[in-house]
Design a protein around this motif. Structure first.
Motif: not given
Length: 223
Positions: A156-157, A17-18, A98-102, A8-11
Motif C-alpha cells: 500500500a501507499s 509520500a507517507r 487531500h489524503r489518499s491511499a492505494m 507503491t513508490r511515487l514517481g
C-alpha cells in the motif's frame, strides 16, 4: 513502515509520500467509501463500495452475484479524502489538499463464519460506531447471500498534500486571489424512518454523528 514496491513508490511529487503504517490506518479509519478496481471479462471496472478494517486486513462485501467480487485475480483499492480546494494564481497550479491511499493485492474469499461476522461488524462500525450492537445481526440466509473479501494491506501507499498553492514566482504579483478553501464533511440531523415503532428515539451512537438528539419518537433537532 509501509511496503515499498515499484507500484507503491511515487514517481512524482515524492515529498507527498507517507511511509508510516499508522498514516494508512488513520486515513482508512477516517473514510467510509473506497473504490475497488478489478478486471471483468478483460475490461476494467471500478466500483465504489463500503469497507472495514481489522488490523492489516481490509474487508469488502456485497452480493454473492456481484461481478466485481467474483472477478478473481489482482485488485486495486483506493480511498481519497479531500481536505481543501487549492486555488492558485494560474490555472496550471490549482490542486487539492487531500489524503489518499492505494492498496494492491489478491483478495481471498472469507469462508469462515466467525471471520465473516467480524468483517461485517467492522464494515457496519465504519459507517456508525456502536451500530452493530444496536441492530439485528445477520441471519444464516443473509450470510449465505453475502460475499466477503479480505485484502491484505501489505502492499500500500499513502499520499498527502497540505498547505497553500505553489505558484510560479512570476505569478506572485498578479491581482488574483489565491489560497485554500477548506472542505469538511458534516452530518446533518438524523431523519427518522416514517415506519419507526412508537417511542423509538434517536440512539446516542446515531446522535453522536451529528451532535443531534431527539425526544422519544420525535424528529432530531440540532443542539
Amino acid at each position: 513502515m509501509l511496503s515499498t514496491t515499484e507500484r507503491t513508490r511515487l514517481g512524482r511529487a515524492k515529498h507527498k509520500a507517507r511511509t508510516a503504517r499508522t498514516d494508512l490506518y488513520d486515513l482508512l479509519d477516517a473514510g467510509s467509501v473506497c473504490h475497488l478496481g478489478v478486471v471483468v471479462n478483460g475490461a476494467p471496472m471500478v466500483v465504489p463500495t463500503g469497507y472495514g478494517r481489522i488490523g492489516d486486513t481490509l474487508y469488502l462485501h456485497g452480493s454473492t452475484g456481484a461481478r466485481s467480487l467474483r472477478a478473481g485475480g489482482e485488485v486495486c483499492v483506493t480511498v481519497t479524502l479531500v481536505d481543501g480546494l487549492v486555488l492558485a494564481r494560474s490555472a496550471f497550479n490549482h490542486s487539492l489538499n487531500h489524503r489518499s491511499a492505494m492498496v494492491y493485492g489478491v483478495p481471498r474469499v472469507v469462508g469462515d463464519e466467525e471471520e465473516s461476522l467480524a468483517a461485517l461488524r467492522a464494515l457496519t462500525e465504519q459507517f456508525a460506531p456502536g451500530r452493530w450492537d444496536a441492530v439485528r445481526p445477520p441471519t444464516a440466509k443473509e450470510l449465505a447471500a453475502t460475499r466477503v473479501l479480505a485484502l491484505s494491506l501489505e502492499e500500500a501507499s499513502v499520499k498527502v498534500r497540505t498547505g497553500p498553492p505553489v505558484d510560479d514566482e512570476d505569478d506572485l504579483g498578479l491581482p488574483v486571489w489565491a489560497g485554500v478553501v477548506p472542505v469538511r464533511q458534516v452530518f446533518g440531523a438524523p431523519e427518522p424512518d416514517p415506519g419507526l415503532a412508537p417511542g423509538t428515539g434517536v440512539p446516542e451512537h446515531v446522535a453522536a454523528l451529528s451532535g443531534a438528539l431527539a425526544p422519544s419518537g420525535g424528529t432530531a433537532g440540532a443542539r
